[in-house]
Structures are given as structure tokens and as C-alpha cells.
Design a protein around this motif. Structure first.
Motif, PDB file in Angstrom:
ATOM      1  N   ARG A  72      -3.437   1.667  -2.118  1.00 21.42           N
ATOM      2  CA  ARG A  72      -2.714   1.861  -0.761  1.00 21.42           C
ATOM      3  C   ARG A  72      -1.230   2.209  -1.195  1.00 21.42           C
ATOM      4  NH1 ARG A  72      -2.395  -2.484   3.449  1.00 21.42           N
ATOM      5  NH2 ARG A  72      -2.973  -4.198   1.921  1.00 21.42           N
ATOM      6  N   GLY A 122       1.186   4.637   1.403  1.00 21.05           N
ATOM      7  CA  GLY A 122       1.869   4.639   2.516  1.00 21.05           C
ATOM      8  C   GLY A 122       1.170   4.443   3.539  1.00 21.05           C
ATOM      9  N   GLU A 123       0.045   4.040   3.532  1.00 19.62           N
ATOM     10  CA  GLU A 123      -1.124   4.061   4.456  1.00 19.62           C
ATOM     11  C   GLU A 123      -0.939   2.537   5.272  1.00 19.62           C
ATOM     12  OE1 GLU A 123      -3.203   6.287   1.360  1.00 19.62           O
ATOM     13  OE2 GLU A 123      -1.937   4.560   1.447  1.00 19.62           O
ATOM     14  N   LYS A 124      -0.861   2.696   6.608  1.00 17.19           N
ATOM     15  CA  LYS A 124      -0.561   1.480   7.510  1.00 17.19           C
ATOM     16  C   LYS A 124      -2.048   0.851   7.848  1.00 17.19           C
ATOM     17  CE  LYS A 124       3.841   1.998   8.373  1.00 17.19           C
ATOM     18  NZ  LYS A 124       4.755   1.061   7.370  1.00 17.19           N
ATOM     19  N   PRO A 125      -2.045  -0.423   7.729  1.00 18.77           N
ATOM     20  CA  PRO A 125      -3.443  -1.190   7.851  1.00 18.77           C
ATOM     21  C   PRO A 125      -3.962  -0.870   9.390  1.00 18.77           C
ATOM     22  CG  PRO A 125      -1.788  -2.727   7.018  1.00 18.77           C
ATOM     23  CD  PRO A 125      -0.797  -1.437   7.394  1.00 18.77           C
ATOM     24  N   GLN A 126      -3.480  -0.631  10.453  1.00 16.92           N
ATOM     25  CA  GLN A 126      -3.977  -0.226  11.608  1.00 16.92           C
ATOM     26  C   GLN A 126      -4.664   1.137  11.559  1.00 16.92           C
ATOM     27  OE1 GLN A 126      -4.928  -2.128  13.797  1.00 16.92           O
ATOM     28  NE2 GLN A 126      -3.570  -3.733  14.229  1.00 16.92           N
ATOM     29  N   ALA A 127      -3.992   1.979  11.037  1.00 23.11           N
ATOM     30  CA  ALA A 127      -4.300   3.364  10.790  1.00 23.11           C
ATOM     31  C   ALA A 127      -5.805   3.324   9.931  1.00 23.11           C
ATOM     32  CB  ALA A 127      -3.310   4.318  10.234  1.00 23.11           C
ATOM     33  N   LYS A 170      -1.848  -3.307  -3.423  1.00 23.90           N
ATOM     34  CA  LYS A 170      -2.567  -2.978  -2.130  1.00 23.90           C
ATOM     35  C   LYS A 170      -3.449  -2.134  -2.273  1.00 23.90           C
ATOM     36  CE  LYS A 170       1.817  -3.777   0.615  1.00 23.90           C
ATOM     37  NZ  LYS A 170       2.786  -3.335   1.672  1.00 23.90           N
ATOM     38  N   TYR A 201      -7.614  -0.396  -0.489  1.00 28.05           N
ATOM     39  CA  TYR A 201      -8.443  -0.463   0.753  1.00 28.05           C
ATOM     40  C   TYR A 201      -9.821  -0.033   0.199  1.00 28.05           C
ATOM     41  CZ  TYR A 201      -7.944   4.725   0.897  1.00 28.05           C
ATOM     42  OH  TYR A 201      -7.584   5.998   0.808  1.00 28.05           O
ATOM     43  N   HIS A 235      -9.146  -7.675   6.911  1.00 25.37           N
ATOM     44  CA  HIS A 235      -8.243  -7.657   5.521  1.00 25.37           C
ATOM     45  C   HIS A 235      -9.223  -8.552   4.656  1.00 25.37           C
ATOM     46  CE1 HIS A 235      -5.022  -8.818   2.578  1.00 25.37           C
ATOM     47  NE2 HIS A 235      -4.481  -7.788   3.171  1.00 25.37           N
ATOM     48  N   GLU A 289       0.664  -8.227   9.151  1.00 26.49           N
ATOM     49  CA  GLU A 289       0.701  -7.063   8.689  1.00 26.49           C
ATOM     50  C   GLU A 289       1.826  -7.102   7.616  1.00 26.49           C
ATOM     51  OE1 GLU A 289      -1.804  -5.091  11.491  1.00 26.49           O
ATOM     52  OE2 GLU A 289      -1.272  -4.810   9.326  1.00 26.49           O
ATOM     53  N   GLU A 290       1.350  -6.430   6.618  1.00 28.40           N
ATOM     54  CA  GLU A 290       2.253  -6.368   5.534  1.00 28.40           C
ATOM     55  C   GLU A 290       3.506  -5.644   5.641  1.00 28.40           C
ATOM     56  OE1 GLU A 290      -0.823  -5.549   5.647  1.00 28.40           O
ATOM     57  OE2 GLU A 290      -2.000  -6.252   3.835  1.00 28.40           O
TER      58      GLU A 290
END
Length: 205
Positions: free
Chosen positions: A10, A12-17, A36, A38, A84, A203-204
Motif C-alpha cells: 500500500r 497512497g491507497e486509503k483503507p476505505q477505498a 502496509k 493489501y 483489516h 484508520e492508519e
């Protein structure tokens, strides 16, 4: 047994996205590493249902393969789906992990009318990643009514050491009238293993 799953770093990806795109954000870590990552949610769900916390999951990253163990999965309370995951990266150092127990044999006490109670289905041990067994065999054929088998009685594979109290009861043969009492006590135990955590992970940054 070894399981594999494709993983990605990961940036710059946001967790929610990522979650909206069907991905599962997480981290992989040990004493000297914290990155990080995914994975695909559906692929993780399929693999984790088989591997759980008992088997090595190899993360297939763009720059190589990393052997890991799942240490924690955070669940969404409402949807009951992973949000997560924490992957512990294995090295040459021994780790503590749960190994499944495989019970074999028919206890003498069962033939006499007793009931076998499997108190533990897995056991916490300390083991080198190179020596992780798929399971530990437990012979219960010699147990009579009223007999019990403790952690210290287990025949552990080479390189595997107990990480719990040796006096911990693993299995017992009880009279039929005691079954309901034990079932009631078991119902009061936590419904989920410690690796599963409910609620939304912070959230991170």
C-alpha cells in the motif's frame, strides 16, 4: 501445509477505498519490519477458511515471497466481514502459534459407556518456522472413565515445545451424567478465537 495469496504494497491507497474495491487492507510485520499491504478480500476469505491461524500463508508480493502467520483479523460488526488483517512475518526465530490436535483411537472408557470430551482442539506451542507441524496426533485409546490427558502427556514433534501449562487438560473421558455439565461450561467460553476482533480498526494515518 502452506497456503499462498497474492499481496500488494500500500502506497497512497486509503483503507476505505480499498474495501469498496473488494480489497482487504492490512500490515505485515515482525521485530524489524512493518509494511502496509493489501490482498483481495475474496481470495483471503477462501484461504483463511482453510489455513486459519494454524498454517503458513505465503504472501506473493511484487518483489518476492514472504512467509507469514495471521495474527489478527478485524471484523465489521454489522457485515461480519474482515476489514483489516495483521500478517506476522516469519524468520528463523521460534514463534508461538496454535497447532491443531488430531485425536486418534477409541478410548477404553467410551466402550464402557463414557463420553470423550475434547477440551482443546489446538494447542499453543513454541516452534521454529522450519519445523511447524501440520497437526499433533493425540492417542486417547488408553483413557478410561474418569481419566484425563494433559499437555505434558503429548508426544510433540522434534523442535516443538509447549507454550502453555503442562498440567492443562487436553481431553478426558467422563460419565454420561457429566456431559450436560461440561456442555454448559463450554457454552460460557468465548465464542471466537482471539485472532478475530470485532469492531472497526482505527484508520492508519
Amino acid at each position: 501445509m502452506e497456503y499462498r495469496i497474492k499481496a500488494y504494497y500500500r502506497e497512497g491507497e486509503k483503507p476505505q477505498a480499498l474495501r469498496r474495491a473488494g480489497k482487504l487492507p492490512g500490515v505485515m510485520y515482525n521485530k524489524s519490519l512493518n509494511r502496509k499491504v493489501y490482498v483481495d478480500l475474496s481470495e483471503f476469505d477462501k484461504v483463511f477458511r482453510q489455513a486459519s491461524i494454524h498454517h503458513v500463508i505465503v504472501l506473493e508480493l511484487p518483489d518476492g515471497e514472504v512467509p507469514t502467520l495471521v495474527r489478527q483479523v478485524n471484523l465489521n460488526k454489522r457485515r461480519r466481514r474482515p476489514e483489516h488483517v495483521d500478517f506476522f512475518v516469519l524468520s528463523d526465530e521460534p514463534v508461538e502459534m496454535y497447532i491443531p490436535l488430531r485425536f486418534v483411537g477409541t478410548p477404553v472408557g467410551v466402550r464402557e459407556g463414557g463420553v470423550l470430551q475434547e477440551v482443546h482442539r489446538d494447542i499453543l506451542v513454541r516452534v521454529s518456522p522450519r519445523n511447524i507441524p501440520e497437526f499433533i496426533e493425540v492417542d486417547v485409546s488408553g483413557l478410561g472413565i474418569g481419566d484425563s490427558l494433559h499437555a505434558a502427556d503429548l508426544k510433540l514433534p522434534e523442535g516443538v515445545k509447549l507454550a502453555i501449562n503442562p498440567e492443562e487438560t487436553i481431553a478426558a473421558v467422563v460419565p454420561p451424567e457429566d456431559v450436560e455439565k461440561l456442555a454448559a461450561e463450554a457454552a460460557e467460553a468465548p465464542p471466537e478465537p482471539e485472532v478475530i476482533k470485532k469492531g472497526k480498526k482505527e484508520e492508519e494515518a
